[in-house]
Design an enzyme around this catalytic site. Structure first.
Site, PDB file in Angstrom:
ATOM      1  N   HIS A 262       0.835  -1.199   0.000  1.00 58.39           N
ATOM      2  CA  HIS A 262       0.000   0.000   0.000  1.00 58.39           C
ATOM      3  C   HIS A 262       0.879   1.264   0.000  1.00 58.39           C
ATOM      4  CE1 HIS A 262      -3.680   2.308   1.284  1.00 58.39           C
ATOM      5  NE2 HIS A 262      -2.754   3.095   1.815  1.00 58.39           N
ATOM      6  N   GLU A 263       1.789   1.338   0.951  1.00 57.54           N
ATOM      7  CA  GLU A 263       2.630   2.540   1.063  1.00 57.54           C
ATOM      8  C   GLU A 263       3.548   2.682  -0.156  1.00 57.54           C
ATOM      9  OE1 GLU A 263       1.830   4.637   3.243  1.00 57.54           O
ATOM     10  OE2 GLU A 263       0.694   3.387   4.642  1.00 57.54           O
TER      11      GLU A 263
END
Lengths: 489, 489
Positions: A262-263
């Site tokens: 995600h990051e």
């Protein structure tokens, strides 16, 4: 002779450099800072926030902006000027004492929240939170008066320029009509299968090594960024030096792994913003919703698919030892299970929008003065019952005290998470249509790079999305995506 | 009504907060920053340096200082005002373009130095270094004109307020008369003993754990500081959050261990500066020489003694496995071996002053315009031959290119290292006299805390030292210390 536009670019470069120091100090605060450093750090960052406010609201700024409007600018410069004006307007209406008071109140509240949440102490929290709400309302009112929208819409506009609550009402109103039914159907379908659970412990060092491998595979540039550990994962730093974080649990590797993926989506957006414009508002990410669409493109559209999981399986075998649970089909089942729960950040893809709608409805009423802080727990429970069938009475810790946003005085941000999921679904519908063969990772990220990342803030969100997909935000793509993934088309 | 003095304290608090962000960004640059972040970081820190210069040289500052001089101040406020005036004067004489040019040139030169030193490329270095010297001379000249001392003395005064080169000439002139003979005698005595060398490898994780243990034992407050890794160890951060660094080699633990003990001395000084005054110039360390006296108090006066090594031995056995070499008497021999060498940072206690005298003589002549940068290698070799009997011809890497100071445009700093050793010896002579029984660690650090740490910059160096020891700097204590340790009294 220096033009007014050039004077503006110099000021914004200076602001960007100040912001660089703020970002690194903020990253350090979340990762490595020892506890006794807190007060001095808060004072230093508060001082810098004041300086940045003062720099942006310098009386000359108004004159330069006015003068630059009649100077000859190319389309990119024109877009840059538009963003400068937006940044200036949003600061100029706020008096310095209000800016400082908000920084102090939210710093105090956020700090208190850390322990009060653990203690499930809503009353104690309320004491700190009232001041944050009062000051946030005051800021929202000033922003609203200047722009002619409602106070909440003025806050929303800070994170999602151009978005208004009547649009969100339409979007979420539609979602509410089909989501509960879709959740029920998906759960019924999934009740017939039971994926094999991976067996821990999963040593943190192995998780770390796997995370780095995945980040490399996903195109993160380690010569211009890092990954570290923090309690609340985030992607920070500056485009030239992106700092993302994760947290590890020995008994569960998927949370950290999916968090890193995600990051990394956020990070690739930052690392690919238009290089020639870095330091100028034009080179900033378009909006928080678009930012979230990139992290969710990675986490939901790319990583929760069989081709990615087929590539992942051997890596898991290498890092954690061979397990039946690492079979790609089993991994797909594991990472697409639908399970209503209390915690937003642990929510699955399908129930996630419910968490957002609930927060949106409460924070809008709160900022617009329709409810007071003490009304929140009852509303929270009512909506959790309605959207997810869960009881949260008396559980503030895993209820209305679970997020850092409100304690920090951040209102109007939550919708970005849901909008991000919708934009991501829309982007990948387009990518699939345009893909010669399969929607491979390289094709997808090349599309994102060309259509989103290197565009920065060149276009307003609607235009950016239209240029990329042929239409403005259309939540039907998100619904179709969920249907295809969870109901088999 | 706000007095002029109060206005000054507000400005200096602001500067302190800016400096906080600079310190953390500087620490990050040395520890965790990825390579591609360099240019953006340099730009951000350069911008901040300009801002700090501008803040300190604001035209109002002169008026406030003048007005504060006739306000009623207590002795501490008076001392604070004196330090404010010193800080202001040193900046006010430097034009902003010179400040910026120095930051840029030294940043460029220091960056080039990192690779050119490895390549032993003196000619390449010289190309970058000339500009640094030109700009440093210009700054020194402006500082000198304002204060009526020589250019080099003006630079020296930045690091060692009140110290002048004629004093250093006296001090070092005396040292030169006895040091070569003492080195020869000590080496002759040591030639009859051969300490047992510890057998590696010493795993880095064990070294790290040992370092933390020692820091705790030495009173470092981990709730207000950290230890990390950097190529060039340093003690940075802010008093509320002290960041020290070390580097590890698997084949040698003593360098890192002694380095950590050294930096912990710096750190305890910072962690014990007067808390009520933090943010004001009064709360800053008195001088670089006094700072170094604290690190050398820990590294030389405390750690290289049998009682400390007796406490250390079991820790080494625990962390690295039992070895005969860890016998306290053997450890004492190991850590007090006298061996002339090329590298300053690896030098033993006795030969160290020779490295400093050499640098002092060269940098003074350089800044005062008596020599040019291209003259340095020949002078370096000549003095290394004279003081330590070593040939450095053609070896720039381990000769005149070994230190980061000159590439960074830092001149007048080197003497602080030798002065620090002398102050430390003088302090411990006093501590021994005043100690009821033995000069235990607790007694020693309590003395340092009361007499040095919590005094901050309350007194000028001479007065600080006189109050603490009954006399101003007296290098005889250093000579006596070496004699006692290396020649048996």
């Amino acid at each position: 002779m220096t033009t007014a536009y050039q004077k503006l670019t110099h000021s914004f470069t200076r602001l960007h450099r100040y912001q660089h120091l703020m970002s690194i100090a903020g990253w350090d605060q979340m990762t490595f800072m020892p506890p006794e450093g807190r007060a001095a750090r808060a004072a230093a960052m508060g001082e810098m926030a004041t300086l940045m406010h003062r720099t942006l609201t310098d009386p000359q700024m108004r004159d330069w902006i006015a003068a630059a409007r009649s100077e000859t600018l190319d389309p990119l410069e024109q877009a840059n000027l538009t963003e400068m004006e937006r940044a200036w307007r949003n600061e100029a209406v706020l008096p310095e004492d209000l800016v400082e008071a908000r920084v102090l109140a939210s710093s105090r509240c956020e700090h208190a929240w850390r322990t009060l949440r653990q203690a499930n102490d809503w009353a104690g929290f309320l004491e700190n939170f009232r001041e944050v709400v009062t000051l946030s309302r005051r800021a929202a009112r000033l922003l609203a008066d200047a722009s002619g929208v409602s106070p909440y819409d003025a806050m929303l506009d800070l994170h999602e320029p151009g978005m208004r609550s009547h649009q969100l009402d339409n979007i979420f109103g539609a979602v509410k009509t089909w989501l509960p039914g879709m959740i029920a159907t998906a759960r019924e379908r999934q009740s017939h299968t039971s994926p094999i659970l991976p067996r821990g412990p999963f040593p943190i060092e192995s998780q770390r090594a796997l995370g780095v491998k995945l980040m490399e595979r996903l195109g993160f540039d380690f010569s211009a960024g890092r990954v570290d550990v923090s309690i609340h994962p985030f992607c920070g730093g500056v485009p030239e030096d992106v700092r993302l974080t994760t947290r590890y649990r020995e008994d569960n590797f998927t949370q950290s792994m999916m968090g890193i993926i995600h990051e990394t989506g956020h990070a690739r957006y930052e690392q690919n913003l238009p290089r020639d414009w870095l330091g100028q508002p034009l080179a900033q990410a378009r909006s928080m919703g678009i930012h979230e669409s990139q992290s969710l493109s990675f986490e939901m559209q790319i990583a929760r698919k069989l081709d990615f999981l087929t590539e992942l399986a051997p890596l898991l075998n290498v890092h954690f030892g061979r397990q039946e649970a690492f079979d790609p089909a089993n991994l797909l089942q594991l990472t697409t299970r639908v399970r209503p729960g209390l915690i937003r950040v642990d929510a699955d893809e399908m129930t996630y929008p419910a968490h957002i709608m609930l927060r949106y409805e409460i924070e809008r009423a709160l900022i617009d003065g329709e409810i007071e802080p003490e009304d929140i727990p009852a509303l929270w429970n009512e909506k959790m019952q309605a959207y997810l069938g869960l009881d949260t009475r008396g559980n503030f810790k895993d209820g209305c005290m679970q997020d850092i946003h409100w304690p920090e005085g951040i209102f109007g941000y939550f919708p970005s998470y849901a909008l991000g999921a919708m934009y991501a679904a829309q982007f990948f519908a387009t990518i699939r249509r345009s893909a010669a063969e399969s929607d491979s990772f390289a094709q997808a990220t090349d599309w994102l790079k060309q259509n989103i990342w290197i565009q920065g803030s060149r276009y307003a969100t609607d235009e950016l999305v239209s240029r990329a997909t042929g239409e403005t935000l259309n939540p039907a793509h998100f619904r179709a995506h969920l249907q295809s993934r969870y109901l088999g088309g």
